[in-house]
Write a protein that holds these residues in place. Structure first.
Motif, mmCIF file in Angstrom:
data_model
loop_
_atom_site.group_PDB
_atom_site.id
_atom_site.type_symbol
_atom_site.label_atom_id
_atom_site.label_comp_id
_atom_site.label_asym_id
_atom_site.label_seq_id
_atom_site.Cartn_x
_atom_site.Cartn_y
_atom_site.Cartn_z
ATOM 1 N N ARG A 55 30.565 23.747 30.980
ATOM 2 C CA ARG A 55 30.867 23.956 29.556
ATOM 3 C C ARG A 55 32.210 23.339 29.168
ATOM 4 O O ARG A 55 32.751 23.639 28.107
ATOM 5 N N GLY A 56 32.758 22.503 30.059
ATOM 6 C CA GLY A 56 33.979 21.789 29.709
ATOM 7 C C GLY A 56 35.249 22.588 29.834
ATOM 8 O O GLY A 56 36.282 22.198 29.289
ATOM 9 N N GLU A 57 35.205 23.704 30.578
ATOM 10 C CA GLU A 57 36.401 24.537 30.690
ATOM 11 C C GLU A 57 37.439 23.960 31.639
ATOM 12 O O GLU A 57 38.582 24.409 31.646
ATOM 13 N N GLY A 58 37.056 22.982 32.442
ATOM 14 C CA GLY A 58 38.025 22.362 33.328
ATOM 15 C C GLY A 58 37.346 21.479 34.354
ATOM 16 O O GLY A 58 36.121 21.383 34.423
ATOM 17 N N ALA A 59 38.178 20.818 35.172
ATOM 18 C CA ALA A 59 37.678 19.870 36.158
ATOM 19 C C ALA A 59 37.398 20.524 37.499
ATOM 20 O O ALA A 59 36.490 20.118 38.221
ATOM 21 N N ASN A 60 38.185 21.528 37.868
ATOM 22 C CA ASN A 60 38.013 22.190 39.157
ATOM 23 C C ASN A 60 38.668 23.555 39.099
ATOM 24 O O ASN A 60 39.631 23.772 38.343
ATOM 25 N N PHE A 61 38.144 24.473 39.892
ATOM 26 C CA PHE A 61 38.665 25.835 39.916
ATOM 27 C C PHE A 61 38.638 26.358 41.354
ATOM 28 O O PHE A 61 37.722 26.036 42.122
ATOM 29 N N VAL A 62 39.641 27.155 41.694
ATOM 30 C CA VAL A 62 39.714 27.759 43.019
ATOM 31 C C VAL A 62 39.445 29.253 42.878
ATOM 32 O O VAL A 62 40.193 29.966 42.200
ATOM 33 N N ILE A 63 38.368 29.697 43.510
ATOM 34 C CA ILE A 63 38.001 31.108 43.497
ATOM 35 C C ILE A 63 38.112 31.630 44.931
ATOM 36 O O ILE A 63 37.582 31.019 45.858
ATOM 37 N N ARG A 64 38.763 32.762 45.098
ATOM 38 C CA ARG A 64 39.068 33.256 46.431
ATOM 39 C C ARG A 64 38.150 34.414 46.822
ATOM 40 O O ARG A 64 37.495 35.031 45.991
ATOM 41 N N ARG A 65 38.133 34.685 48.113
ATOM 42 C CA ARG A 65 37.645 35.956 48.643
ATOM 43 C C ARG A 65 38.572 36.352 49.778
ATOM 44 O O ARG A 65 39.351 35.512 50.273
ATOM 45 N N ASP A 66 38.517 37.601 50.217
ATOM 46 C CA ASP A 66 39.485 38.126 51.172
ATOM 47 C C ASP A 66 38.804 38.577 52.460
ATOM 48 O O ASP A 66 37.783 39.281 52.408
ATOM 49 N N PHE A 67 39.381 38.192 53.588
ATOM 50 C CA PHE A 67 39.031 38.806 54.867
ATOM 51 C C PHE A 67 39.902 40.043 55.002
ATOM 52 O O PHE A 67 41.129 39.960 54.863
ATOM 53 N N THR A 68 39.308 41.189 55.256
ATOM 54 C CA THR A 68 40.059 42.439 55.298
ATOM 55 C C THR A 68 39.794 43.178 56.604
ATOM 56 O O THR A 68 38.760 42.991 57.254
ATOM 57 N N ALA A 69 40.738 44.032 56.978
ATOM 58 C CA ALA A 69 40.601 44.874 58.165
ATOM 59 C C ALA A 69 41.626 46.003 58.071
ATOM 60 O O ALA A 69 42.566 45.948 57.259
ATOM 61 N N GLU A 70 41.449 47.002 58.904
ATOM 62 C CA GLU A 70 42.408 48.095 59.010
ATOM 63 C C GLU A 70 43.214 47.924 60.297
ATOM 64 O O GLU A 70 42.671 47.510 61.331
ATOM 65 N N VAL A 71 44.502 48.228 60.222
ATOM 66 C CA VAL A 71 45.428 48.027 61.334
ATOM 67 C C VAL A 71 46.251 49.295 61.531
ATOM 68 O O VAL A 71 46.822 49.818 60.565
ATOM 69 N N ASP A 72 46.313 49.764 62.769
ATOM 70 C CA ASP A 72 47.079 50.983 63.063
ATOM 71 C C ASP A 72 48.464 50.697 63.619
ATOM 72 O O ASP A 72 49.279 51.604 63.752
ATOM 73 N N ALA A 73 48.763 49.460 63.971
ATOM 74 C CA ALA A 73 50.021 49.118 64.631
ATOM 75 C C ALA A 73 51.200 49.232 63.674
ATOM 76 O O ALA A 73 51.051 49.196 62.444
#
Length: 658
Positions: A133-151
Motif C-alpha cells: 500500500r506504499g507505506e514504505g520500502a522495507n520494515f524490520v519486525i522482531r520476535r524474541d527468544f525468551t527463557a527463565e534464568v535463576d543465576a
C-alpha cells in the motif's frame, strides 16, 4: 590473570555496583565503573559536571526515545540510562578471559515468543498491507527468544560475556553492561554512528548470509552475493542512512565499500558513510534515531508500522549503547546547561561511539530476552525471513548455551589459525572470505550501479544560472528530502526544508522555487491530513504559475491535478533501478513507488503538460509552464543520472514560468 585484575572482576560481580565491560579490539577489555543516572531526553545526558568540565558517559538509549522525533512506539518506560564514568581502565584481553566464569548458565522454558508459522504470517501481512500500500520500502519486525534464568545477574553477565568473546567473531562491540535491575550482554556487529574529531561515520549493514554447517566458503557465499533481494536490501538501507548523514553533515556524506562483515554464523554486506559535522553528539544521535537496518524506511512510517505489527515494546532492542568520551582538546561549552550545545557553539566537547543494540541478551528479574528481526522487502520469502531470525539469534544463543554451537566450523577455524602460523608465534585470524579475488570482484561490481555523486568527492556548486536561487523543499515525511536539498545546494541553490504541516501561505506564494518532496502512503487517500495538505500546496503553486518541482508522491499528486489517472502498480517498485526516457534523454533512476500516474500508451501531452511515459503508459515525468515532476528519486544512490536529470528539471521549472 594478575591478582588486581582478578580481584576487580570478583568485586564487580559481588558488589552490586554498576559496571560495563567493553571489547573494541583484539587486545584489551575496557572496564567502566561509576554512578547511574536515568534521564528523560538525549539532551539531558550529563556530559558535564556542575563546573562545566566534560566527563565520560555510557548511555543505554531505548527504542522509545524515537518519541523525541515525534515517531510512534509502544512506550514501555524503559529508562534512558546513563553510567557516568568515574573510572575507565583497560585490561589485557587474555587475562580477563582467564578470570571470567565459564560454567554454563541453566535456562528454563526457552523458546521464541512467536512461533515460526505466526511470524511467517506477519511477514505476509507486512508485504501485502504495508509495502503493497506504499507505506514504505522495507520494515524490520522482531520476535524474541525468551527463557527463565535463576543465576545471579552479574555472574550471568560475566559468563555470557566470556562466551561471546570466545565464540563470536567480527563484532564491532562485545559488551556486558550491568546496572540495578538490568543486564545487557551482546556482540553487536554494527556501529550505528560515531563522531570523532568532527568526522561522522555510519555503517549500514544489511543482507544476511547464514553459514551452512561447517562454515562459509567462497562457493557458498557467491550465490548470496548475486542475490537481487540481498543487494537491493543493502542499497535501501544505505539510502536511508544517507538521509540522516545529509541532515547532520555539512558535506552530505560519501559512501565507501561494499565490504563483508564476517561473523561466526553469519556474513553481512556493509558500506561505510562519512561526513563532517560540528553538531553536539547528542544532536547527532537524535537526528539518526534509529538505524534503518533495525527499523525500516522511511523512518517515521517504519515506526508506525512496527507499532502496528509488533505485539510488545522493544525495550532497548534497536536502540544504541552510546559512549561519549571527552575530547583531549575540549574545554567547557559556552553554556553548560544540558542540551544547549549546538552547531553554533564551539567545537563539540565529546566524541561519540554508538553501536546498535542487536545480537544482545537482556536479563531483568530472572527473565532472559534475545530480540531478533528480519528486514522485510517486496522480494521477501516468509520462511526465508523466519530462517533469518534464527540465524541472527544463533550467535548469541549458541554462546549462552541455548542452542548447540557449530563445532565443526569452530574447529576448522582453529585448525586454519594453527596452520597459518609458526609454533612460537601468536595464532592468526583465519583467512577472510573478502580476500578471495572472485568475492572481491563481486562486491566491487555493485558500485557500477550507483550514483557517482555519493561515491566520489562532491565538487563545489558551479557558478551557473542556478547559483543563489532560493528553494523551499516540502518534507512529506520522507527524509529523502535532506538528500534532495543537499543535491540542490550542490547545484548552487539556497535551500530551506519545511515539514508539510508547517508550510505557510507565504511559502507557497513567494518562494522562488517550491520543491514538493516524496512521502509514504496512497496519494488518493481522502482521510489523510498529509495528503490533503500536499494536494493543496501542489495545486495552489501550479495555479500561481510560479516554479514548482514535484518528486515521487508529489509527482503523483501533480499528475492527478493535471488530470491523469492514478493506480497501484502490480508489483511495488521499492528500491528498483530502471533506465527510463526523460524527455528524450535516457536516465538511470532509483524508484521507491507503489502507485503510478498512467496515460494511454503513446500519449505525449495532456493539457499544458508534456508527458514522459513508457510503452505501458506509466508516467515517469511531467513538465509544463513553470513546473516539472519526476516519479523516481533523483537523490537516491540508485540514480546514476540523478544530478543531471535534477538540473534539467529545475532549470525547466525556473526558466519556463509565466
Amino acid at each position: 590473570m594478575n591478582a588486581p585484575a582478578a580481584s576487580l572482576l570478583l568485586e564487580l560481580a559481588a558488589s552490586g555496583a554498576p559496571f560495563a565491560l567493553i571489547s573494541r579490539d583484539a587486545e584489551t577489555i575496557e572496564v567502566l565503573t561509576g554512578d547511574v543516572h536515568d534521564v528523560d531526553l538525549l539532551a539531558d545526558i550529563p556530559l558535564h559536571d556542575c563546573t562545566g568540565a566534560p566527563r565520560e558517559v555510557l548511555a543505554l538509549v531505548p527504542f522509545r526515545q524515537v518519541r523525541e522525533r515525534g515517531f510512534a512506539c509502544h512506550d514501555d518506560g524503559a529508562p534512558l540510562r546513563c553510567l557516568v564514568v568515574a573510572d575507565h581502565i583497560a585490561l589485557p584481553r587474555a587475562e580477563v578471559l582467564a578470570g571470567l566464569p565459564a560454567t554454563p548458565i541453566a535456562l528454563r522454558d526457552a523458546g521464541f515468543d512467536i512461533d515460526d508459522e505466526s511470524y511467517a504470517d506477519i511477514v505476509r501481512r507486512v508485504i501485502a498491507d504495508e509495502i503493497g500500500r506504499g507505506e514504505g520500502a522495507n520494515f524490520v519486525i522482531r520476535r524474541d527468544f525468551t527463557a527463565e534464568v535463576d543465576a545471579d545477574p552479574a555472574v550471568a553477565a560475566l559468563t555470557w560475556f566470556r562466551a561471546l568473546l570466545e565464540h563470536e567473531r567480527g563484532a564491532y562491540w562485545t559488551f556486558a553492561i550491568v546496572t540495578d535491575g538490568h543486564v545487557a550482554v551482546g556482540a553487536s556487529p554494527e556501529a550505528h554512528v560515531s563522531a570523532r574529531e568532527g568526522v561522522v561515520t555510519m555503517n549500514p549493514i544489511s543482507g544476511t548470509f547464514r553459514h551452512p554447517a561447517g562454515g562459509a566458503t567462497a562457493e557458498t557465499l557467491t550465490e548470496f552475493l548475486a542475490s537481487t533481494k540481498e543487494t537491493e536490501e543493502l542499497f535501501m538501507v544505505v539510502d536511508e542512512e544517507l538521509k540522516m548523514m545529509s541532515a547532520v553533515c555539512s558535506d552530505g556524506g560519501r559512501i565507501t565499500g561494499p565490504h563483508l562483515k564476517e561473523m561466526s554464523r553469519l556474513t553481512h554486506t556493509e558500506y561505510v558513510l562519512r561526513g563532517r559535522s560540528r553538531l553536539d553528539p547528542r544532536d547527532i544521535l537524535r537526528e539518526t534515531m534509529f538505524a534503518p537496518t533495525v527499523t525500516g524506511s522511511p523512518m517515521q512510517n517504519a515506526c508506525t508500522v512496527i507499532t502496528r505489527h509488533e505485539r510488545a515494546p522493544r525495550g532497548y532492542y534497536s536502540g544504541v549503547a552510546a559512549l561519549f568520551t571527552p575530547r583531549a582538546d575540549a574545554g567547557a561549552p559556552k553554556n553548560t546547561d544540558a542540551g544547549t550545545a549546538s552547531a553554533t557553539d564551539a567545537a563539540p566537547t565529546h566524541d561519540l561511539d554508538a553501536p546498535i543494540l542487536i545480537r544482545t541478551a537482556y536479563l531483568a528479574d530472572g527473565h532472559l530476552r534475545v530480540p531478533v528481526g528480519a528486514t522485510l522487502v517486496r522480494h521477501s520469502d516468509p520462511y526465508g525471513e523466519v530462517g533469518e531470525t534464527h540465524g541472527k539469534a544463533a550467535g548469541v544463543l549458541g554462546a549462552i548455551g541455548a542452542i548447540p554451537r557449530d563445532r565443526v566450523a569452530e574447529e576448522a577455524a582453529l585448525a586454519a589459525r594453527a596452520d597459518a602460523v609458526d609454533e612460537d608465534e601468536p595464532a592468526a585470524e583465519p583467512r577472510r572470505l573478502a580476500d578471495d579475488p572472485e568475492i572481491a570482484a563481486l562486491l566491487a561490481s555493485r558500485n557500477s550501479r550507483l550514483a557517482a555523486f555519493w561515491l566520489n568527492p562532491q565538487a563545489s556548486a558551479p557558478d551557473g544560472p542556478l547559483r543563489g536561487r532560493e528553494a523551499v523543499v516540502v518534507d512529506a515525511e520522507d527524509r529523502f528530502t535532506t538528500m534532495l536539498a543537499h543535491q540542490l545546494r550542490h547545484l548552487g541553490l539556497d535551500v530551506r526544508i519545511v515539514p508539510w504541516h508547517r508550510v505557510t501561505a507565504d511559502d507557497v506564494r513567494d518562494a522562488e522555487l517550491v520543491v514538493c518532496g516524496p512521502g509514504p502512503g496512497d496519494p488518493r487517500d481522502p482521510a489523510s491530513d498529509r495528503m490533503r495538505r500536499m494536494r493543496e500546496i501542489v495545486t495552489e503553486r501550479r495555479a500561481s504559475g510560479r516554479p514548482l518541482l514535484a518528486v515521487c508522491l508529489s509527482h503523483q499528486i501533480l499528475s492527478d491535478d493535471v488530470g491523469l489517472d492514478l493506480a497501484p502498480l502490480a508489483t511495488p517498485h521499492q528500491g528498483l533501478q530502471k533506465t527510463v526516457d526523460v524527455f528524450g534523454m535516457p536516465a538511470s533512476i532509483g524508484f521507491y513507488n507503489t502507485f503510478t500516474a498512467r496515460v494511454a500508451p503513446g500519449t505525449r501531452e495532456v493539457g499544458d503538460a508534456e508527458v514522459a511515459a513508457d510503452a505501458s503508459g506509466d508516467v515517469y515525468a511531467l513538465r509544463g509552464p513553470g513546473f516539472a515532476s519526476v516519479q523516481g528519486h533523483l537523490e537516491s544512490i540508485l540514480s546514476r543520472d540523478g544530478m543531471v536529470t535534477l538540473e534539467r528539471l529545475v532549470t525547466h521549472a525556473l526558466t519556463t514560468a509565466p
